[in-house]
Design an enzyme around this catalytic site. Sequence first.
Site, PDB file in Angstrom:
ATOM      1  N   PHE A  56       0.802  -1.128  -0.002  1.00 19.35           N
ATOM      2  CA  PHE A  56       0.062  -0.150  -0.060  1.00 19.35           C
ATOM      3  C   PHE A  56       0.948   1.077   0.029  1.00 19.35           C
ATOM      4  CE2 PHE A  56      -1.771   2.911   3.450  1.00 19.35           C
ATOM      5  CZ  PHE A  56      -2.427   3.883   2.375  1.00 19.35           C
ATOM      6  N   ASN A  64       8.555  -9.421  -1.753  1.00 13.55           N
ATOM      7  CA  ASN A  64       8.245 -10.886  -1.798  1.00 13.55           C
ATOM      8  C   ASN A  64       6.531 -11.187  -2.277  1.00 13.55           C
ATOM      9  OD1 ASN A  64       6.779 -10.639   0.639  1.00 13.55           O
ATOM     10  ND2 ASN A  64       8.093 -12.052   1.660  1.00 13.55           N
ATOM     11  N   THR A 123       1.940  -9.259   1.095  1.00 10.25           N
ATOM     12  CA  THR A 123       0.783  -8.569   0.942  1.00 10.25           C
ATOM     13  C   THR A 123       0.576  -7.735   0.106  1.00 10.25           C
ATOM     14  OG1 THR A 123       1.714  -7.252   2.661  1.00 10.25           O
ATOM     15  CG2 THR A 123       0.421  -8.833   3.442  1.00 10.25           C
ATOM     16  N   GLY A 124       1.833  -7.625  -0.869  1.00  6.93           N
ATOM     17  CA  GLY A 124       1.650  -6.563  -1.935  1.00  6.93           C
ATOM     18  C   GLY A 124       1.330  -7.360  -3.142  1.00  6.93           C
ATOM     19  N   THR A 127      11.583 -10.935   9.511  1.00  8.96           N
ATOM     20  CA  THR A 127      11.332  -9.650   8.465  1.00  8.96           C
ATOM     21  C   THR A 127      11.908  -8.490   8.945  1.00  8.96           C
ATOM     22  OG1 THR A 127       9.665 -10.741   7.071  1.00  8.96           O
ATOM     23  CG2 THR A 127       9.891  -8.312   6.934  1.00  8.96           C
ATOM     24  N   TYR A 174       5.248  -7.850  15.874  1.00  2.00           N
ATOM     25  CA  TYR A 174       5.349  -7.173  14.964  1.00  2.00           C
ATOM     26  C   TYR A 174       5.761  -5.557  15.927  1.00  2.00           C
ATOM     27  CZ  TYR A 174       3.502  -3.054  12.038  1.00  2.00           C
ATOM     28  OH  TYR A 174       3.332  -1.898  11.324  1.00  2.00           O
ATOM     29  N   LYS A 181       9.613  -4.233  15.266  1.00  2.72           N
ATOM     30  CA  LYS A 181       9.830  -2.909  14.965  1.00  2.72           C
ATOM     31  C   LYS A 181      10.569  -2.038  15.972  1.00  2.72           C
ATOM     32  CE  LYS A 181       7.409  -2.400  11.116  1.00  2.72           C
ATOM     33  NZ  LYS A 181       8.072  -1.734   9.775  1.00  2.72           N
ATOM     34  N   TYR A 233      23.774   1.071  14.245  1.00  2.69           N
ATOM     35  CA  TYR A 233      24.572   1.401  12.958  1.00  2.69           C
ATOM     36  C   TYR A 233      25.080   2.897  13.043  1.00  2.69           C
ATOM     37  CZ  TYR A 233      24.516  -3.166  10.734  1.00  2.69           C
ATOM     38  OH  TYR A 233      24.745  -4.411  10.497  1.00  2.69           O
ATOM     39  N   ARG A 274      -7.309  -4.687   7.771  1.00  2.78           N
ATOM     40  CA  ARG A 274      -7.421  -3.447   8.847  1.00  2.78           C
ATOM     41  C   ARG A 274      -8.697  -2.587   8.657  1.00  2.78           C
ATOM     42  NH1 ARG A 274      -1.539  -1.044   7.196  1.00  2.78           N
ATOM     43  NH2 ARG A 274      -1.962  -2.184   5.331  1.00  2.78           N
TER      44      ARG A 274
HETATM   45  P1  NAD Z   1       1.588  -3.855   3.273  1.00  5.79           P
HETATM   46  O1  NAD Z   1       1.255  -4.746   3.840  1.00  5.79           O
HETATM   47  O2  NAD Z   1       0.508  -3.289   2.123  1.00  5.79           O
HETATM   48  O3  NAD Z   1       2.920  -3.571   2.487  1.00  5.79           O
HETATM   49  C1  NAD Z   1       3.968  -4.334   3.127  1.00  5.79           C
HETATM   50  C2  NAD Z   1       4.982  -4.801   1.911  1.00  5.79           C
HETATM   51  O4  NAD Z   1       5.935  -5.476   2.299  1.00  5.79           O
HETATM   52  C3  NAD Z   1       4.002  -5.727   0.843  1.00  5.79           C
HETATM   53  O5  NAD Z   1       4.208  -5.361  -0.645  1.00  5.79           O
HETATM   54  C4  NAD Z   1       4.496  -7.176   1.385  1.00  5.79           C
HETATM   55  O6  NAD Z   1       4.519  -7.997   0.326  1.00  5.79           O
HETATM   56  C5  NAD Z   1       6.219  -6.889   1.351  1.00  5.79           C
HETATM   57  N1  NAD Z   1       6.964  -7.757   2.319  1.00  5.79           N
HETATM   58  C6  NAD Z   1       6.435  -8.157   3.443  1.00  5.79           C
HETATM   59  N2  NAD Z   1       7.342  -9.257   4.050  1.00  5.79           N
HETATM   60  C7  NAD Z   1       8.474  -9.123   3.332  1.00  5.79           C
HETATM   61  C8  NAD Z   1       9.599  -9.586   3.038  1.00  5.79           C
HETATM   62  N3  NAD Z   1      10.125 -10.797   4.068  1.00  5.79           N
HETATM   63  N4  NAD Z   1      10.455  -9.406   1.897  1.00  5.79           N
HETATM   64  C9  NAD Z   1      10.102  -8.632   1.062  1.00  5.79           C
HETATM   65  N5  NAD Z   1       8.977  -8.119   1.083  1.00  5.79           N
HETATM   66  C10 NAD Z   1       7.954  -8.320   2.071  1.00  5.79           C
HETATM   67  O7  NAD Z   1       1.481  -2.502   4.326  1.00  5.79           O
HETATM   68  P2  NAD Z   1       1.895  -0.832   4.367  1.00  5.79           P
HETATM   69  O8  NAD Z   1       0.787  -0.447   4.945  1.00  5.79           O
HETATM   70  O9  NAD Z   1       2.088  -0.383   2.846  1.00  5.79           O
HETATM   71  O10 NAD Z   1       2.966  -0.793   5.458  1.00  5.79           O
HETATM   72  C11 NAD Z   1       4.327  -0.742   4.784  1.00  5.79           C
HETATM   73  C12 NAD Z   1       5.265  -0.125   6.003  1.00  5.79           C
HETATM   74  O11 NAD Z   1       4.861   0.841   6.798  1.00  5.79           O
HETATM   75  C13 NAD Z   1       5.275  -1.560   6.980  1.00  5.79           C
HETATM   76  O12 NAD Z   1       6.681  -1.492   7.204  1.00  5.79           O
HETATM   77  C14 NAD Z   1       4.561  -0.999   8.217  1.00  5.79           C
HETATM   78  O13 NAD Z   1       5.070  -1.638   9.219  1.00  5.79           O
HETATM   79  C15 NAD Z   1       4.658   0.444   8.163  1.00  5.79           C
HETATM   80  N6  NAD Z   1       3.630   1.133   8.602  1.00  5.79           N
HETATM   81  C16 NAD Z   1       2.353   1.290   8.056  1.00  5.79           C
HETATM   82  C17 NAD Z   1       1.215   1.772   8.712  1.00  5.79           C
HETATM   83  C18 NAD Z   1      -0.169   2.114   8.049  1.00  5.79           C
HETATM   84  O14 NAD Z   1      -0.730   2.581   8.672  1.00  5.79           O
HETATM   85  N7  NAD Z   1      -0.229   1.618   6.878  1.00  5.79           N
HETATM   86  C19 NAD Z   1       1.527   2.239  10.022  1.00  5.79           C
HETATM   87  C20 NAD Z   1       2.655   2.026  10.877  1.00  5.79           C
HETATM   88  C21 NAD Z   1       3.493   1.558   9.854  1.00  5.79           C
HETATM   89  N1  UDP Z   2     -11.253  -2.909  13.940  1.00  7.40           N
HETATM   90  C1  UDP Z   2     -12.623  -3.266  13.932  1.00  7.40           C
HETATM   91  N2  UDP Z   2     -13.047  -4.028  13.041  1.00  7.40           N
HETATM   92  C2  UDP Z   2     -12.304  -4.450  11.958  1.00  7.40           C
HETATM   93  C3  UDP Z   2     -10.908  -4.167  11.923  1.00  7.40           C
HETATM   94  C4  UDP Z   2     -10.313  -3.530  12.862  1.00  7.40           C
HETATM   95  O1  UDP Z   2     -13.199  -2.827  15.047  1.00  7.40           O
HETATM   96  O2  UDP Z   2     -13.194  -5.175  11.193  1.00  7.40           O
HETATM   97  C5  UDP Z   2     -10.414  -2.248  15.104  1.00  7.40           C
HETATM   98  C6  UDP Z   2      -9.226  -2.824  15.680  1.00  7.40           C
HETATM   99  O3  UDP Z   2      -9.655  -3.681  16.707  1.00  7.40           O
HETATM  100  C7  UDP Z   2      -8.571  -1.691  16.295  1.00  7.40           C
HETATM  101  C8  UDP Z   2      -8.767  -0.584  15.193  1.00  7.40           C
HETATM  102  O4  UDP Z   2     -10.154  -0.951  14.490  1.00  7.40           O
HETATM  103  O5  UDP Z   2      -9.004  -1.282  17.586  1.00  7.40           O
HETATM  104  C9  UDP Z   2      -7.561  -0.410  14.219  1.00  7.40           C
HETATM  105  O6  UDP Z   2      -7.570  -1.644  13.685  1.00  7.40           O
HETATM  106  P1  UDP Z   2      -6.287  -1.900  12.643  1.00  7.40           P
HETATM  107  O7  UDP Z   2      -6.058  -3.425  12.568  1.00  7.40           O
HETATM  108  O8  UDP Z   2      -6.808  -1.021  11.320  1.00  7.40           O
HETATM  109  O9  UDP Z   2      -5.103  -1.302  12.949  1.00  7.40           O
HETATM  110  P2  UDP Z   2      -4.315  -1.012  14.443  1.00  7.40           P
HETATM  111  O10 UDP Z   2      -4.137   0.218  14.758  1.00  7.40           O
HETATM  112  O11 UDP Z   2      -5.080  -1.932  15.476  1.00  7.40           O
HETATM  113  O12 UDP Z   2      -2.894  -1.816  14.188  1.00  7.40           O
END
Ligand code: NAD
Ligand code: UDP
Length: 314
Positions: A12, A33, A36-37, A91, A144, A148, A158, A185
């Site tokens: 995403f 990989n 989830t992409g 990861t 997670y 992280k 580093y 989500r």
């Molecule tokens: P996403 O799941 O859509 O994207 C994650 C991507 O990483 C996917 O394309 C998946 O295939 C790839 N991936 C997972 N494991 C891998 C591996 N071992 N090797 C290579 N590729 C791998 O999630 P996103 O929402 O786009 O999140 C992207 C990053 O931002 C993540 O690191 C996530 O922790 C961080 N993040 C996102 C949010 C959010 O609200 N979207 C919030 C906090 C942190």
């Molecule tokens: N949640 C919910 N219904 C759903 C999915 C999530 O009520 O179908 C709630 C979840 O329990 C959390 C909040 O929405 O309190 C945000 O969840 P999300 O998985 O998007 O991300 P989080 O912030 O918990 O990592």
Amino acid sequence: MKKILITGGAGFIGSHLCEKLLNDGNNVICLDNFYTGSKDNIKHFMENSRFKLLNQDITKEYFTEVNEIYNLACPASPAAYQANPIKTTKTCVQGTMNMLELAKKNNAKILQASTSEVYGNPQIHPQEETYFGNVNPIGIRSCYDEGKRCAETLMADYHRFYNTDIRIIRIFNTYGPNMDINDGRVVSNFIVQALQNKDITIYGDGSQTRSFCYISDLIDGMVKMMNNDKNFVGPVNLGNPSERTILEFAELIIELTNSKSKIVHKPLPEDDPVKRKPDITLAKEKLNWNPKVDINDGLTKTIEYFDKKLKEIA
Ligand code: NAD
Ligand code: UDP
């Protein structure tokens, strides 16, 4: 022209970052990989000679010449990261170490996509970067959260030991087009349920809060953080401080989609954070960054995206 590696570039956030950095004239390598992409998220870049796709796992060592690395590879949805928790930790930890080694060999800059989850179930509100968090080390979210946190530790070490040029951002709940329909989500779940007039599944009583940031605001902040010339390494919170309960959020989605869906309640998952809202004073001060997109506008664009996706698969 910079050569930039984006791990998780088919996800995403990563796919929006690929687009932004290509539009800015850079060479972009997307390493993913596809856990989830999706190929759909990046198919429109495949014709671009400045875009290269590497179908690879970040936990495997890899070498290429790069100037910058954005390390995003990691499933972000609780359902996805809990489906294979040991791999999630690997990861985060092994993957980040591989990317730090790559940065070190290239003398490249590296930005780590960390998360508000490093604060766990926070006991201070809103969360500022100086807060060390309240994280369960052995719960279902720990793979997670602790993964992280350890990635941040590796980045900091580093930086201290090898003077690696690092940047750490802590991303709060972000939403927008290119989220997977089955991501799990709250934003994608509620919108897809509402568009199909199915029950909206609130976990618990819906009194827990989140603060939602639109994707274009986040991308703007990420690039500003990578390019800041003050040697500001972070960590810095990137999120929208506009906080609402999950119940309010469900009602807003029903209104914006004009849906007939009803709200139902399901069990609250273990360790689900009760409150979450970023303090973004530091981002404002150091990066001159402030989210601009109003939730109604952001959600309208996101609803249009999911509506189109649902029609494509119908
Ligand atoms: P996403 O799941 O859509 O994207 C994650 C991507 O990483 C996917 O394309 C998946 O295939 C790839 N991936 C997972 N494991 C891998 C591996 N071992 N090797 C290579 N590729 C791998 O999630 P996103 O929402 O786009 O999140 C992207 C990053 O931002 C993540 O690191 C996530 O922790 C961080 N993040 C996102 C949010 C959010 O609200 N979207 C919030 C906090 C942190
Ligand atoms: N949640 C919910 N219904 C759903 C999915 C999530 O009520 O179908 C709630 C979840 O329990 C959390 C909040 O929405 O309190 C945000 O969840 P999300 O998985 O998007 O991300 P989080 O912030 O918990 O990592």
